[in-house]
Design an enzyme around this catalytic site. Sequence first.
Site, PDB file in Angstrom:
ATOM      1  N   LYS A  71      10.588  -3.892  -1.891  1.00 52.70           N
ATOM      2  CA  LYS A  71       9.193  -4.213  -1.546  1.00 52.70           C
ATOM      3  C   LYS A  71       9.079  -5.667  -1.100  1.00 52.70           C
ATOM      4  O   LYS A  71       8.294  -6.010  -0.225  1.00 52.70           O
ATOM      5  CB  LYS A  71       8.296  -3.979  -2.754  1.00 52.70           C
ATOM      6  CG  LYS A  71       8.110  -2.503  -3.021  1.00 52.70           C
ATOM      7  CD  LYS A  71       7.053  -2.257  -4.078  1.00 52.70           C
ATOM      8  CE  LYS A  71       6.800  -0.775  -4.167  1.00 52.70           C
ATOM      9  NZ  LYS A  71       6.806  -0.247  -5.512  1.00 52.70           N
ATOM     10  N   MET A 117      -3.538   0.361   1.334  1.00 55.01           N
ATOM     11  CA  MET A 117      -3.414   1.090   0.077  1.00 55.01           C
ATOM     12  C   MET A 117      -2.150   0.729  -0.706  1.00 55.01           C
ATOM     13  O   MET A 117      -1.446   1.601  -1.201  1.00 55.01           O
ATOM     14  CB  MET A 117      -3.455   2.606   0.341  1.00 55.01           C
ATOM     15  CG  MET A 117      -4.671   3.049   1.138  1.00 55.01           C
ATOM     16  SD  MET A 117      -6.219   2.407   0.453  1.00 55.01           S
ATOM     17  CE  MET A 117      -6.698   3.792  -0.544  1.00 55.01           C
ATOM     18  N   ARG A 118      -1.886  -0.545  -0.798  1.00 56.93           N
ATOM     19  CA  ARG A 118      -0.727  -1.019  -1.546  1.00 56.93           C
ATOM     20  C   ARG A 118      -1.080  -2.268  -2.323  1.00 56.93           C
ATOM     21  O   ARG A 118      -1.972  -3.009  -1.916  1.00 56.93           O
ATOM     22  CB  ARG A 118       0.410  -1.413  -0.585  1.00 56.93           C
ATOM     23  CG  ARG A 118       1.015  -0.277   0.102  1.00 56.93           C
ATOM     24  CD  ARG A 118       2.012  -0.713   1.151  1.00 56.93           C
ATOM     25  NE  ARG A 118       2.470   0.496   1.789  1.00 56.93           N
ATOM     26  CZ  ARG A 118       3.475   1.239   1.341  1.00 56.93           C
ATOM     27  NH1 ARG A 118       4.178   0.833   0.314  1.00 56.93           N
ATOM     28  NH2 ARG A 118       3.798   2.352   1.937  1.00 56.93           N
ATOM     29  N   ASN A 136      -9.670  -9.057  -0.222  1.00 55.32           N
ATOM     30  CA  ASN A 136      -9.705  -7.592  -0.285  1.00 55.32           C
ATOM     31  C   ASN A 136     -11.141  -7.144  -0.491  1.00 55.32           C
ATOM     32  O   ASN A 136     -11.948  -7.874  -1.065  1.00 55.32           O
ATOM     33  CB  ASN A 136      -8.839  -7.098  -1.456  1.00 55.32           C
ATOM     34  CG  ASN A 136      -8.800  -5.585  -1.545  1.00 55.32           C
ATOM     35  OD1 ASN A 136      -8.694  -4.901  -0.533  1.00 55.32           O
ATOM     36  ND2 ASN A 136      -8.902  -5.051  -2.743  1.00 55.32           N
ATOM     37  N   HIS A 169     -13.228  -4.054  -2.304  1.00 54.64           N
ATOM     38  CA  HIS A 169     -13.030  -2.949  -3.248  1.00 54.64           C
ATOM     39  C   HIS A 169     -14.354  -2.196  -3.442  1.00 54.64           C
ATOM     40  O   HIS A 169     -15.395  -2.829  -3.630  1.00 54.64           O
ATOM     41  CB  HIS A 169     -12.525  -3.495  -4.593  1.00 54.64           C
ATOM     42  CG  HIS A 169     -12.295  -2.405  -5.582  1.00 54.64           C
ATOM     43  ND1 HIS A 169     -11.222  -1.548  -5.504  1.00 54.64           N
ATOM     44  CD2 HIS A 169     -13.035  -1.983  -6.640  1.00 54.64           C
ATOM     45  CE1 HIS A 169     -11.294  -0.659  -6.476  1.00 54.64           C
ATOM     46  NE2 HIS A 169     -12.392  -0.905  -7.178  1.00 54.64           N
TER      47      HIS A 169
HETATM   48  C1  GRF Z   1     -12.924   1.155   1.610  1.00 52.51           C
HETATM   49  O1  GRF Z   1     -13.752   1.914   0.777  1.00 52.51           O
HETATM   50  C2  GRF Z   1     -12.432  -0.077   0.897  1.00 52.51           C
HETATM   51  O2  GRF Z   1     -13.340  -0.574  -0.027  1.00 52.51           O
HETATM   52  C3  GRF Z   1     -11.210   0.429   0.186  1.00 52.51           C
HETATM   53  O3  GRF Z   1     -10.633   1.364   1.048  1.00 52.51           O
HETATM   54  C4  GRF Z   1     -11.629   1.874   1.937  1.00 52.51           C
HETATM   55  C5  GRF Z   1     -11.148   1.579   3.320  1.00 52.51           C
HETATM   56  O4  GRF Z   1     -12.006   2.073   4.303  1.00 52.51           O
HETATM   57  N1  GRF Z   1     -10.346  -0.676  -0.157  1.00 52.51           N
HETATM   58  P1  GRF Z   1     -11.788   1.663   5.819  1.00 52.51           P
HETATM   59  O5  GRF Z   1     -10.339   2.000   6.148  1.00 52.51           O
HETATM   60  O6  GRF Z   1     -12.083   0.206   5.955  1.00 52.51           O
HETATM   61  O7  GRF Z   1     -12.737   2.534   6.597  1.00 52.51           O
END
Ligand code: GRF
Length: 215
Positions: free
Chosen positions: A65, A90-91, A107, A109
């Site tokens: 990684k 997603m990491r 980020n 969230h």
């Molecule tokens: C969003 O809900 C964000 O908060 C989360 O992942 C999702 C990504 O959505 N981290 P997108 O790819 O920006 O449409």
Amino acid sequence: MLKLGVLASGRGSNFQAIIDSIEAGRLNAEIKILIVDKANAYAIERAKKHSIEYMYIDPSKFSTKEDFYLEIANQLKKREVELVLLAGFMRVVRKPLLDAYPNRIMNIHPALLPSFPGLHGQKDAVDYGVRISGCTVHFVDEGVDTGPIIIQAAVPVSPDDTEEILSQRILALEHKIYPEAVKLYSEGRLKIEGRKVKILDYKLPDNFIINPPIS
Ligand code: GRF
């Protein structure tokens, strides 16, 4: 002009919100590169449409990684990126990248941290039965959604909400607060003091009641 790098894995609607803010002249920044870890991430289409350089970096091509994140850091540095935005990446970001951009990775969230960190913020909020949820923009540290909080926005939650309905309600706010946080950064108005992020020249809204309406 602030040079941005964006990391995404999928749909990229937050990436789009940043693009839109820049194109509307609300945000004085330039997206130097989009890096995705999935070959079919829809975010790539958005980059193409707006003539933004993009790059797919395949994590399976790296034996560790750390090597994967070193490659990302190198690509960002090569383009003199100053601030890195995770937009549905997603990491969990690891060390060589964290070290290359200390307190310079943000980020978004989809929950009010520190409640409901991790991959299923909206579902966890619905399942728990909270009355208020929302979204959080924070700086990234070595933990999962644990870094200093920059901005949060709240939405009401109904007991009848599904994960999908709540996700949509939250997403609309994500698209507002993420560009706002980047704008504050670009204006040099964010000052990190330990866990706290001070926003220079910031005024608290004085009547901020979300739920329930109290009569
Ligand atoms: C969003 O809900 C964000 O908060 C989360 O992942 C999702 C990504 O959505 N981290 P997108 O790819 O920006 O449409």
